[in-house]
Design a protein around this motif. Structure first.
Motif, PDB file in Angstrom:
ATOM      1  N   GLU A 144     -17.193 -10.741  -0.080  1.00  0.00           N
ATOM      2  CA  GLU A 144     -17.005  -9.308  -0.271  1.00  0.00           C
ATOM      3  C   GLU A 144     -16.073  -9.105  -1.459  1.00  0.00           C
ATOM      4  N   PRO A 145     -16.327  -8.061  -2.269  1.00  0.00           N
ATOM      5  CA  PRO A 145     -15.477  -7.854  -3.446  1.00  0.00           C
ATOM      6  C   PRO A 145     -14.016  -7.661  -3.069  1.00  0.00           C
ATOM      7  N   VAL A 146     -13.152  -8.311  -3.829  1.00  0.00           N
ATOM      8  CA  VAL A 146     -11.714  -8.145  -3.671  1.00  0.00           C
ATOM      9  C   VAL A 146     -11.233  -7.406  -4.916  1.00  0.00           C
ATOM     10  N   ALA A 147     -10.906  -6.128  -4.726  1.00  0.00           N
ATOM     11  CA  ALA A 147     -10.451  -5.275  -5.822  1.00  0.00           C
ATOM     12  C   ALA A 147      -9.168  -4.580  -5.382  1.00  0.00           C
ATOM     13  N   VAL A 148      -8.091  -4.846  -6.091  1.00  0.00           N
ATOM     14  CA  VAL A 148      -6.783  -4.315  -5.739  1.00  0.00           C
ATOM     15  C   VAL A 148      -6.589  -2.987  -6.459  1.00  0.00           C
ATOM     16  N   GLY A 149      -6.826  -1.889  -5.751  1.00  0.00           N
ATOM     17  CA  GLY A 149      -6.682  -0.558  -6.324  1.00  0.00           C
ATOM     18  C   GLY A 149      -5.260  -0.055  -6.211  1.00  0.00           C
ATOM     19  N   GLY A 150      -4.932   0.885  -7.085  1.00  0.00           N
ATOM     20  CA  GLY A 150      -3.581   1.406  -7.088  1.00  0.00           C
ATOM     21  C   GLY A 150      -2.589   0.275  -7.276  1.00  0.00           C
ATOM     22  N   ALA A 151      -2.962  -0.649  -8.150  1.00  0.00           N
ATOM     23  CA  ALA A 151      -2.253  -1.924  -8.249  1.00  0.00           C
ATOM     24  C   ALA A 151      -0.792  -1.804  -8.633  1.00  0.00           C
ATOM     25  N   GLY A 152      -0.375  -0.655  -9.104  1.00  0.00           N
ATOM     26  CA  GLY A 152       1.043  -0.481  -9.351  1.00  0.00           C
ATOM     27  C   GLY A 152       1.800  -0.212  -8.060  1.00  0.00           C
ATOM     28  N   GLY A 153       1.049   0.034  -6.970  1.00  0.00           N
ATOM     29  CA  GLY A 153       1.661   0.422  -5.713  1.00  0.00           C
ATOM     30  C   GLY A 153       2.037  -0.697  -4.767  1.00  0.00           C
ATOM     31  N   PRO A 154       1.167  -1.690  -4.537  1.00  0.00           N
ATOM     32  CA  PRO A 154       1.524  -2.742  -3.569  1.00  0.00           C
ATOM     33  C   PRO A 154       2.783  -3.490  -3.986  1.00  0.00           C
ATOM     34  N   ALA A 155       3.571  -3.861  -2.996  1.00  0.00           N
ATOM     35  CA  ALA A 155       4.836  -4.545  -3.265  1.00  0.00           C
ATOM     36  C   ALA A 155       4.599  -5.909  -3.911  1.00  0.00           C
ATOM     37  N   VAL A 156       5.397  -6.191  -4.926  1.00  0.00           N
ATOM     38  CA  VAL A 156       5.362  -7.477  -5.612  1.00  0.00           C
ATOM     39  C   VAL A 156       6.753  -8.083  -5.474  1.00  0.00           C
ATOM     40  N   GLU A 157       6.777  -9.334  -5.031  1.00  0.00           N
ATOM     41  CA  GLU A 157       8.042 -10.053  -4.891  1.00  0.00           C
ATOM     42  C   GLU A 157       7.849 -11.446  -5.474  1.00  0.00           C
ATOM     43  N   GLY A 158       8.699 -11.823  -6.390  1.00  0.00           N
ATOM     44  CA  GLY A 158       8.561 -13.133  -7.008  1.00  0.00           C
ATOM     45  C   GLY A 158       7.268 -13.281  -7.791  1.00  0.00           C
ATOM     46  N   GLY A 159       6.749 -12.156  -8.327  1.00  0.00           N
ATOM     47  CA  GLY A 159       5.531 -12.197  -9.124  1.00  0.00           C
ATOM     48  C   GLY A 159       4.240 -12.188  -8.326  1.00  0.00           C
ATOM     49  N   ARG A 160       4.333 -12.052  -7.000  1.00  0.00           N
ATOM     50  CA  ARG A 160       3.121 -12.056  -6.173  1.00  0.00           C
ATOM     51  C   ARG A 160       3.154 -10.898  -5.188  1.00  0.00           C
ATOM     52  N   PHE A 161       1.972 -10.547  -4.701  1.00  0.00           N
ATOM     53  CA  PHE A 161       1.863  -9.469  -3.722  1.00  0.00           C
ATOM     54  C   PHE A 161       2.350  -9.942  -2.356  1.00  0.00           C
ATOM     55  N   THR A 162       2.934  -9.026  -1.603  1.00  0.00           N
ATOM     56  CA  THR A 162       3.434  -9.368  -0.272  1.00  0.00           C
ATOM     57  C   THR A 162       2.774  -8.555   0.843  1.00  0.00           C
ATOM     58  N   ASP A 163       1.980  -7.549   0.494  1.00  0.00           N
ATOM     59  CA  ASP A 163       1.303  -6.741   1.511  1.00  0.00           C
ATOM     60  C   ASP A 163       0.396  -7.644   2.354  1.00  0.00           C
ATOM     61  N   PRO A 164       0.584  -7.692   3.670  1.00  0.00           N
ATOM     62  CA  PRO A 164      -0.172  -8.612   4.518  1.00  0.00           C
ATOM     63  C   PRO A 164      -1.690  -8.426   4.445  1.00  0.00           C
ATOM     64  N   ASP A 165      -2.157  -7.181   4.352  1.00  0.00           N
ATOM     65  CA  ASP A 165      -3.605  -6.953   4.276  1.00  0.00           C
ATOM     66  C   ASP A 165      -4.177  -7.474   2.958  1.00  0.00           C
ATOM     67  N   LEU A 166      -3.467  -7.241   1.880  1.00  0.00           N
ATOM     68  CA  LEU A 166      -3.909  -7.721   0.572  1.00  0.00           C
ATOM     69  C   LEU A 166      -3.864  -9.246   0.513  1.00  0.00           C
ATOM     70  N   VAL A 167      -2.802  -9.826   1.025  1.00  0.00           N
ATOM     71  CA  VAL A 167      -2.704 -11.289   1.053  1.00  0.00           C
ATOM     72  C   VAL A 167      -3.847 -11.872   1.891  1.00  0.00           C
ATOM     73  N   ALA A 168      -4.193 -11.222   2.995  1.00  0.00           N
ATOM     74  CA  ALA A 168      -5.295 -11.705   3.841  1.00  0.00           C
ATOM     75  C   ALA A 168      -6.626 -11.656   3.088  1.00  0.00           C
ATOM     76  N   LEU A 169      -6.863 -10.602   2.307  1.00  0.00           N
ATOM     77  CA  LEU A 169      -8.087 -10.523   1.504  1.00  0.00           C
ATOM     78  C   LEU A 169      -8.145 -11.674   0.498  1.00  0.00           C
ATOM     79  N   LEU A 170      -7.039 -11.888  -0.199  1.00  0.00           N
ATOM     80  CA  LEU A 170      -7.001 -12.968  -1.195  1.00  0.00           C
ATOM     81  C   LEU A 170      -7.086 -14.340  -0.542  1.00  0.00           C
ATOM     82  N   GLU A 171      -6.527 -14.465   0.648  1.00  0.00           N
ATOM     83  CA  GLU A 171      -6.643 -15.732   1.371  1.00  0.00           C
ATOM     84  C   GLU A 171      -8.092 -15.991   1.773  1.00  0.00           C
TER      85      GLU A 171
END
Length: 189
Positions: A144-171
């Motif tokens: 399924e397509p993984v497209a991070v919308g509103g990409a300025g919005g999700p929390a970034v820590e240490g250069g990576r995203f930390t939002d659990p739902d987004l991390v689960a999609l990328l995982e």
């Protein structure tokens, strides 16, 4: 153990596509099997030009081709520039696709994601990228397509995203890459 080349289609430092590939790097580091993640910078490559190719490209081109040739898979995250992948990413793929029969992209397991400040997350750019990869002979992972919308919005820590739902999609996409690598390795035995 799989070696994955991570590619951000953005040349901007601290880009959201850079955060996507850094998140994938973090995911790979946390998985069993000791997977290796290395980065290919599209900004390092000169503009494609046939005369430069005729004299064997540049050191950056040779290094990029060797890096991709020695990897089990690619993971590419692209921004959307007017609904398409940026020129720097297309340029990198043009270099990697050359020469025709000896391209390191042929048969290479490849995942595609995107990130953009817009609501669609760069989704429009994925179709063109998948099309170019297909013409280059890459084996694009079906997911399924993984497209991070509103990409300025999700929390970034240490250069990576930390939002659990987004991390689960990328995982999920990362696990799809590793499964495709294992399937390909099994088919070659």
């Amino acid at each position: 153990m799989a070696k994955i080349v991570l590619v951000s289609g953005s040349t901007r430092r601290d880009s959201v596509n850079g955060a996507v590939v850094e998140t994938v790097r973090h995911i790979l580091a946390g998985l069993p099997g000791g997977h290796e993640a290395v980065t290919l910078s599209v900004a390092e490559l000169p503009f494609y030009e046939a005369e430069l190719e005729r004299v064997d490209g540049s050191a950056a081109v040779r290094e990029a081709k060797a890096l991709v040739a020695g990897a089990d898979a690619l993971f590419i995250s692209t921004p959307s520039y007017n609904g398409e992948m940026p020129g720097a990413l297309k340029n990198a793929l043009d270099w990697l696709s050359r020469p025709g029969g000896a391209s390191p992209l042929v048969g290479k397991v490849t995942a595609v994601a995107s990130a953009s400040p817009g609501a669609r997350g760069g989704l429009d750019a994925q179709a063109g990228l998948v099309g170019v990869l297909g013409r280059c002979g890459a084996r694009v992972v079906e997911h399924e397509p993984v497209a991070v919308g509103g990409a300025g919005g999700p929390a970034v820590e240490g250069g990576r995203f930390t939002d659990p739902d987004l991390v689960a999609l990328l995982e999920g996409l990362t696990l799809g890459v590793l499964a495709a690598v294992a399937d390909r390795a099994g088919a070659l035995v």
